[in-house]
Write a protein that holds these residues in place. Structure first.
Motif, PDB file in Angstrom:
ATOM      1  N   ARG A   1      -7.572  -1.075  -1.719  1.00  0.00           N
ATOM      2  CA  ARG A   1      -6.651  -2.030  -2.324  1.00  0.00           C
ATOM      3  C   ARG A   1      -5.179  -1.715  -2.040  1.00  0.00           C
ATOM      4  O   ARG A   1      -4.412  -2.627  -1.748  1.00  0.00           O
ATOM      5  CB  ARG A   1      -6.911  -2.112  -3.823  1.00  0.00           C
ATOM      6  CG  ARG A   1      -6.102  -3.189  -4.501  1.00  0.00           C
ATOM      7  CD  ARG A   1      -6.458  -3.298  -5.977  1.00  0.00           C
ATOM      8  NE  ARG A   1      -5.674  -4.328  -6.588  1.00  0.00           N
ATOM      9  CZ  ARG A   1      -6.110  -5.553  -6.820  1.00  0.00           C
ATOM     10  NH1 ARG A   1      -7.333  -5.884  -6.498  1.00  0.00           N
ATOM     11  NH2 ARG A   1      -5.321  -6.445  -7.384  1.00  0.00           N
ATOM     12  N   PRO A   2      -4.750  -0.426  -2.084  1.00  0.00           N
ATOM     13  CA  PRO A   2      -3.324  -0.161  -1.827  1.00  0.00           C
ATOM     14  C   PRO A   2      -2.875  -0.611  -0.432  1.00  0.00           C
ATOM     15  O   PRO A   2      -1.797  -1.177  -0.286  1.00  0.00           O
ATOM     16  CB  PRO A   2      -3.200   1.356  -1.988  1.00  0.00           C
ATOM     17  CG  PRO A   2      -4.333   1.750  -2.867  1.00  0.00           C
ATOM     18  CD  PRO A   2      -5.442   0.800  -2.533  1.00  0.00           C
ATOM     19  N   LEU A   3      -3.699  -0.374   0.583  1.00  0.00           N
ATOM     20  CA  LEU A   3      -3.314  -0.783   1.930  1.00  0.00           C
ATOM     21  C   LEU A   3      -3.344  -2.299   2.066  1.00  0.00           C
ATOM     22  O   LEU A   3      -2.461  -2.894   2.684  1.00  0.00           O
ATOM     23  CB  LEU A   3      -4.217  -0.128   2.978  1.00  0.00           C
ATOM     24  CG  LEU A   3      -3.793  -0.367   4.424  1.00  0.00           C
ATOM     25  CD1 LEU A   3      -2.377   0.131   4.685  1.00  0.00           C
ATOM     26  CD2 LEU A   3      -4.776   0.306   5.377  1.00  0.00           C
ATOM     27  N   CYS A   4      -4.330  -2.925   1.476  1.00  0.00           N
ATOM     28  CA  CYS A   4      -4.415  -4.394   1.520  1.00  0.00           C
ATOM     29  C   CYS A   4      -3.198  -5.013   0.822  1.00  0.00           C
ATOM     30  O   CYS A   4      -2.593  -5.951   1.326  1.00  0.00           O
ATOM     31  CB  CYS A   4      -5.719  -4.855   0.882  1.00  0.00           C
ATOM     32  SG  CYS A   4      -6.141  -6.561   1.262  1.00  0.00           S
ATOM     33  N   GLU A   5      -2.821  -4.467  -0.327  1.00  0.00           N
ATOM     34  CA  GLU A   5      -1.640  -4.967  -1.052  1.00  0.00           C
ATOM     35  C   GLU A   5      -0.369  -4.744  -0.233  1.00  0.00           C
ATOM     36  O   GLU A   5       0.514  -5.607  -0.204  1.00  0.00           O
ATOM     37  CB  GLU A   5      -1.526  -4.284  -2.416  1.00  0.00           C
ATOM     38  CG  GLU A   5      -2.625  -4.655  -3.392  1.00  0.00           C
ATOM     39  CD  GLU A   5      -2.548  -6.083  -3.902  1.00  0.00           C
ATOM     40  OE1 GLU A   5      -1.490  -6.727  -3.752  1.00  0.00           O
ATOM     41  OE2 GLU A   5      -3.552  -6.565  -4.456  1.00  0.00           O
ATOM     42  N   ALA A   6      -0.267  -3.593   0.438  1.00  0.00           N
ATOM     43  CA  ALA A   6       0.904  -3.323   1.270  1.00  0.00           C
ATOM     44  C   ALA A   6       0.972  -4.318   2.429  1.00  0.00           C
ATOM     45  O   ALA A   6       2.048  -4.833   2.765  1.00  0.00           O
ATOM     46  CB  ALA A   6       0.873  -1.892   1.798  1.00  0.00           C
ATOM     47  N   PHE A   7      -0.173  -4.613   3.051  1.00  0.00           N
ATOM     48  CA  PHE A   7      -0.220  -5.593   4.126  1.00  0.00           C
ATOM     49  C   PHE A   7       0.191  -6.972   3.611  1.00  0.00           C
ATOM     50  O   PHE A   7       0.964  -7.683   4.256  1.00  0.00           O
ATOM     51  CB  PHE A   7      -1.625  -5.632   4.738  1.00  0.00           C
ATOM     52  CG  PHE A   7      -1.778  -6.641   5.842  1.00  0.00           C
ATOM     53  CD1 PHE A   7      -1.134  -6.458   7.054  1.00  0.00           C
ATOM     54  CD2 PHE A   7      -2.560  -7.764   5.660  1.00  0.00           C
ATOM     55  CE1 PHE A   7      -1.267  -7.400   8.073  1.00  0.00           C
ATOM     56  CE2 PHE A   7      -2.705  -8.697   6.662  1.00  0.00           C
ATOM     57  CZ  PHE A   7      -2.059  -8.517   7.887  1.00  0.00           C
ATOM     58  N   MET A   8      -0.296  -7.339   2.441  1.00  0.00           N
ATOM     59  CA  MET A   8       0.069  -8.621   1.852  1.00  0.00           C
ATOM     60  C   MET A   8       1.573  -8.675   1.561  1.00  0.00           C
ATOM     61  O   MET A   8       2.223  -9.704   1.777  1.00  0.00           O
ATOM     62  CB  MET A   8      -0.760  -8.879   0.591  1.00  0.00           C
ATOM     63  CG  MET A   8      -2.234  -9.096   0.898  1.00  0.00           C
ATOM     64  SD  MET A   8      -3.308  -9.036  -0.546  1.00  0.00           S
ATOM     65  CE  MET A   8      -2.815 -10.526  -1.401  1.00  0.00           C
TER      66      MET A   8
END
Length: 153
Positions: A119-126
């Motif tokens: 989730r942290p990487l996905c949120e950063a990408f978003m």
């Protein structure tokens, strides 16, 4: 008019054709923002179908269209918050396609990288997409505290 108010039905009615998700994929993961770039999709979308999908995605509030300041006859397509919210869905579709259908490893790397980062990487990408497409500053973590997204082979 929608066939039912079922959430899966509503999503399928909006995104259920082959090309809509692929156009969004190219804007999200390949950084394609112009008509000609999107037309060069590996899947071979026709000019008529691309124009129709861009219009329907814009009408649905998933993309915006603005004039390109560098060229009078070009438009830039941008993601909206509504389409950025689809990132986790597209990641999971990519993971499923890779693991269940044997999709190409190289073409699956974006989804695999985002899945491994959680989730942290996905949120950063978003958040990066928000900056690039909405002009918004990343909201979740200060840039120095955000995980790096490494998508290279």
């Amino acid at each position: 008019m929608n066939r039912s108010e079922c959430p899966v039905n509503l999503a399928v009615e909006l995104l259920g054709d082959r090309w809509s998700l692929l156009v969004l994929r190219d804007v999200m993961f390949a950084g394609k923002r112009h008509y000609r770039e999107l037309l060069a999709s590996d899947e071979g979308i026709s000019t008529k179908v691309l124009a129709e999908r861009l219009r329907s995605l814009t009408d649905a509030g998933l993309l915006t269209r603005s004039d390109d300041p560098t060229h009078k006859q070009k438009a830039i397509y941008s993601l909206t918050e509504r389409s950025i919210a689809l990132v986790p869905v597209l990641v999971q579709l990519g993971i499923w396609g890779h693991r269940q259908l044997g999709a190409d490893d190289g073409l699956s790397r974006h989804a695999e990288t985002l899945d491994r980062g959680g989730r942290p990487l996905c949120e950063a990408f978003m958040d990066d997409l928000r900056e690039a497409h909405l002009g918004a500053q990343a909201r979740r973590l200060p840039r120095g505290d955000r995980p790096a997204l490494e998508l290279t082979g």
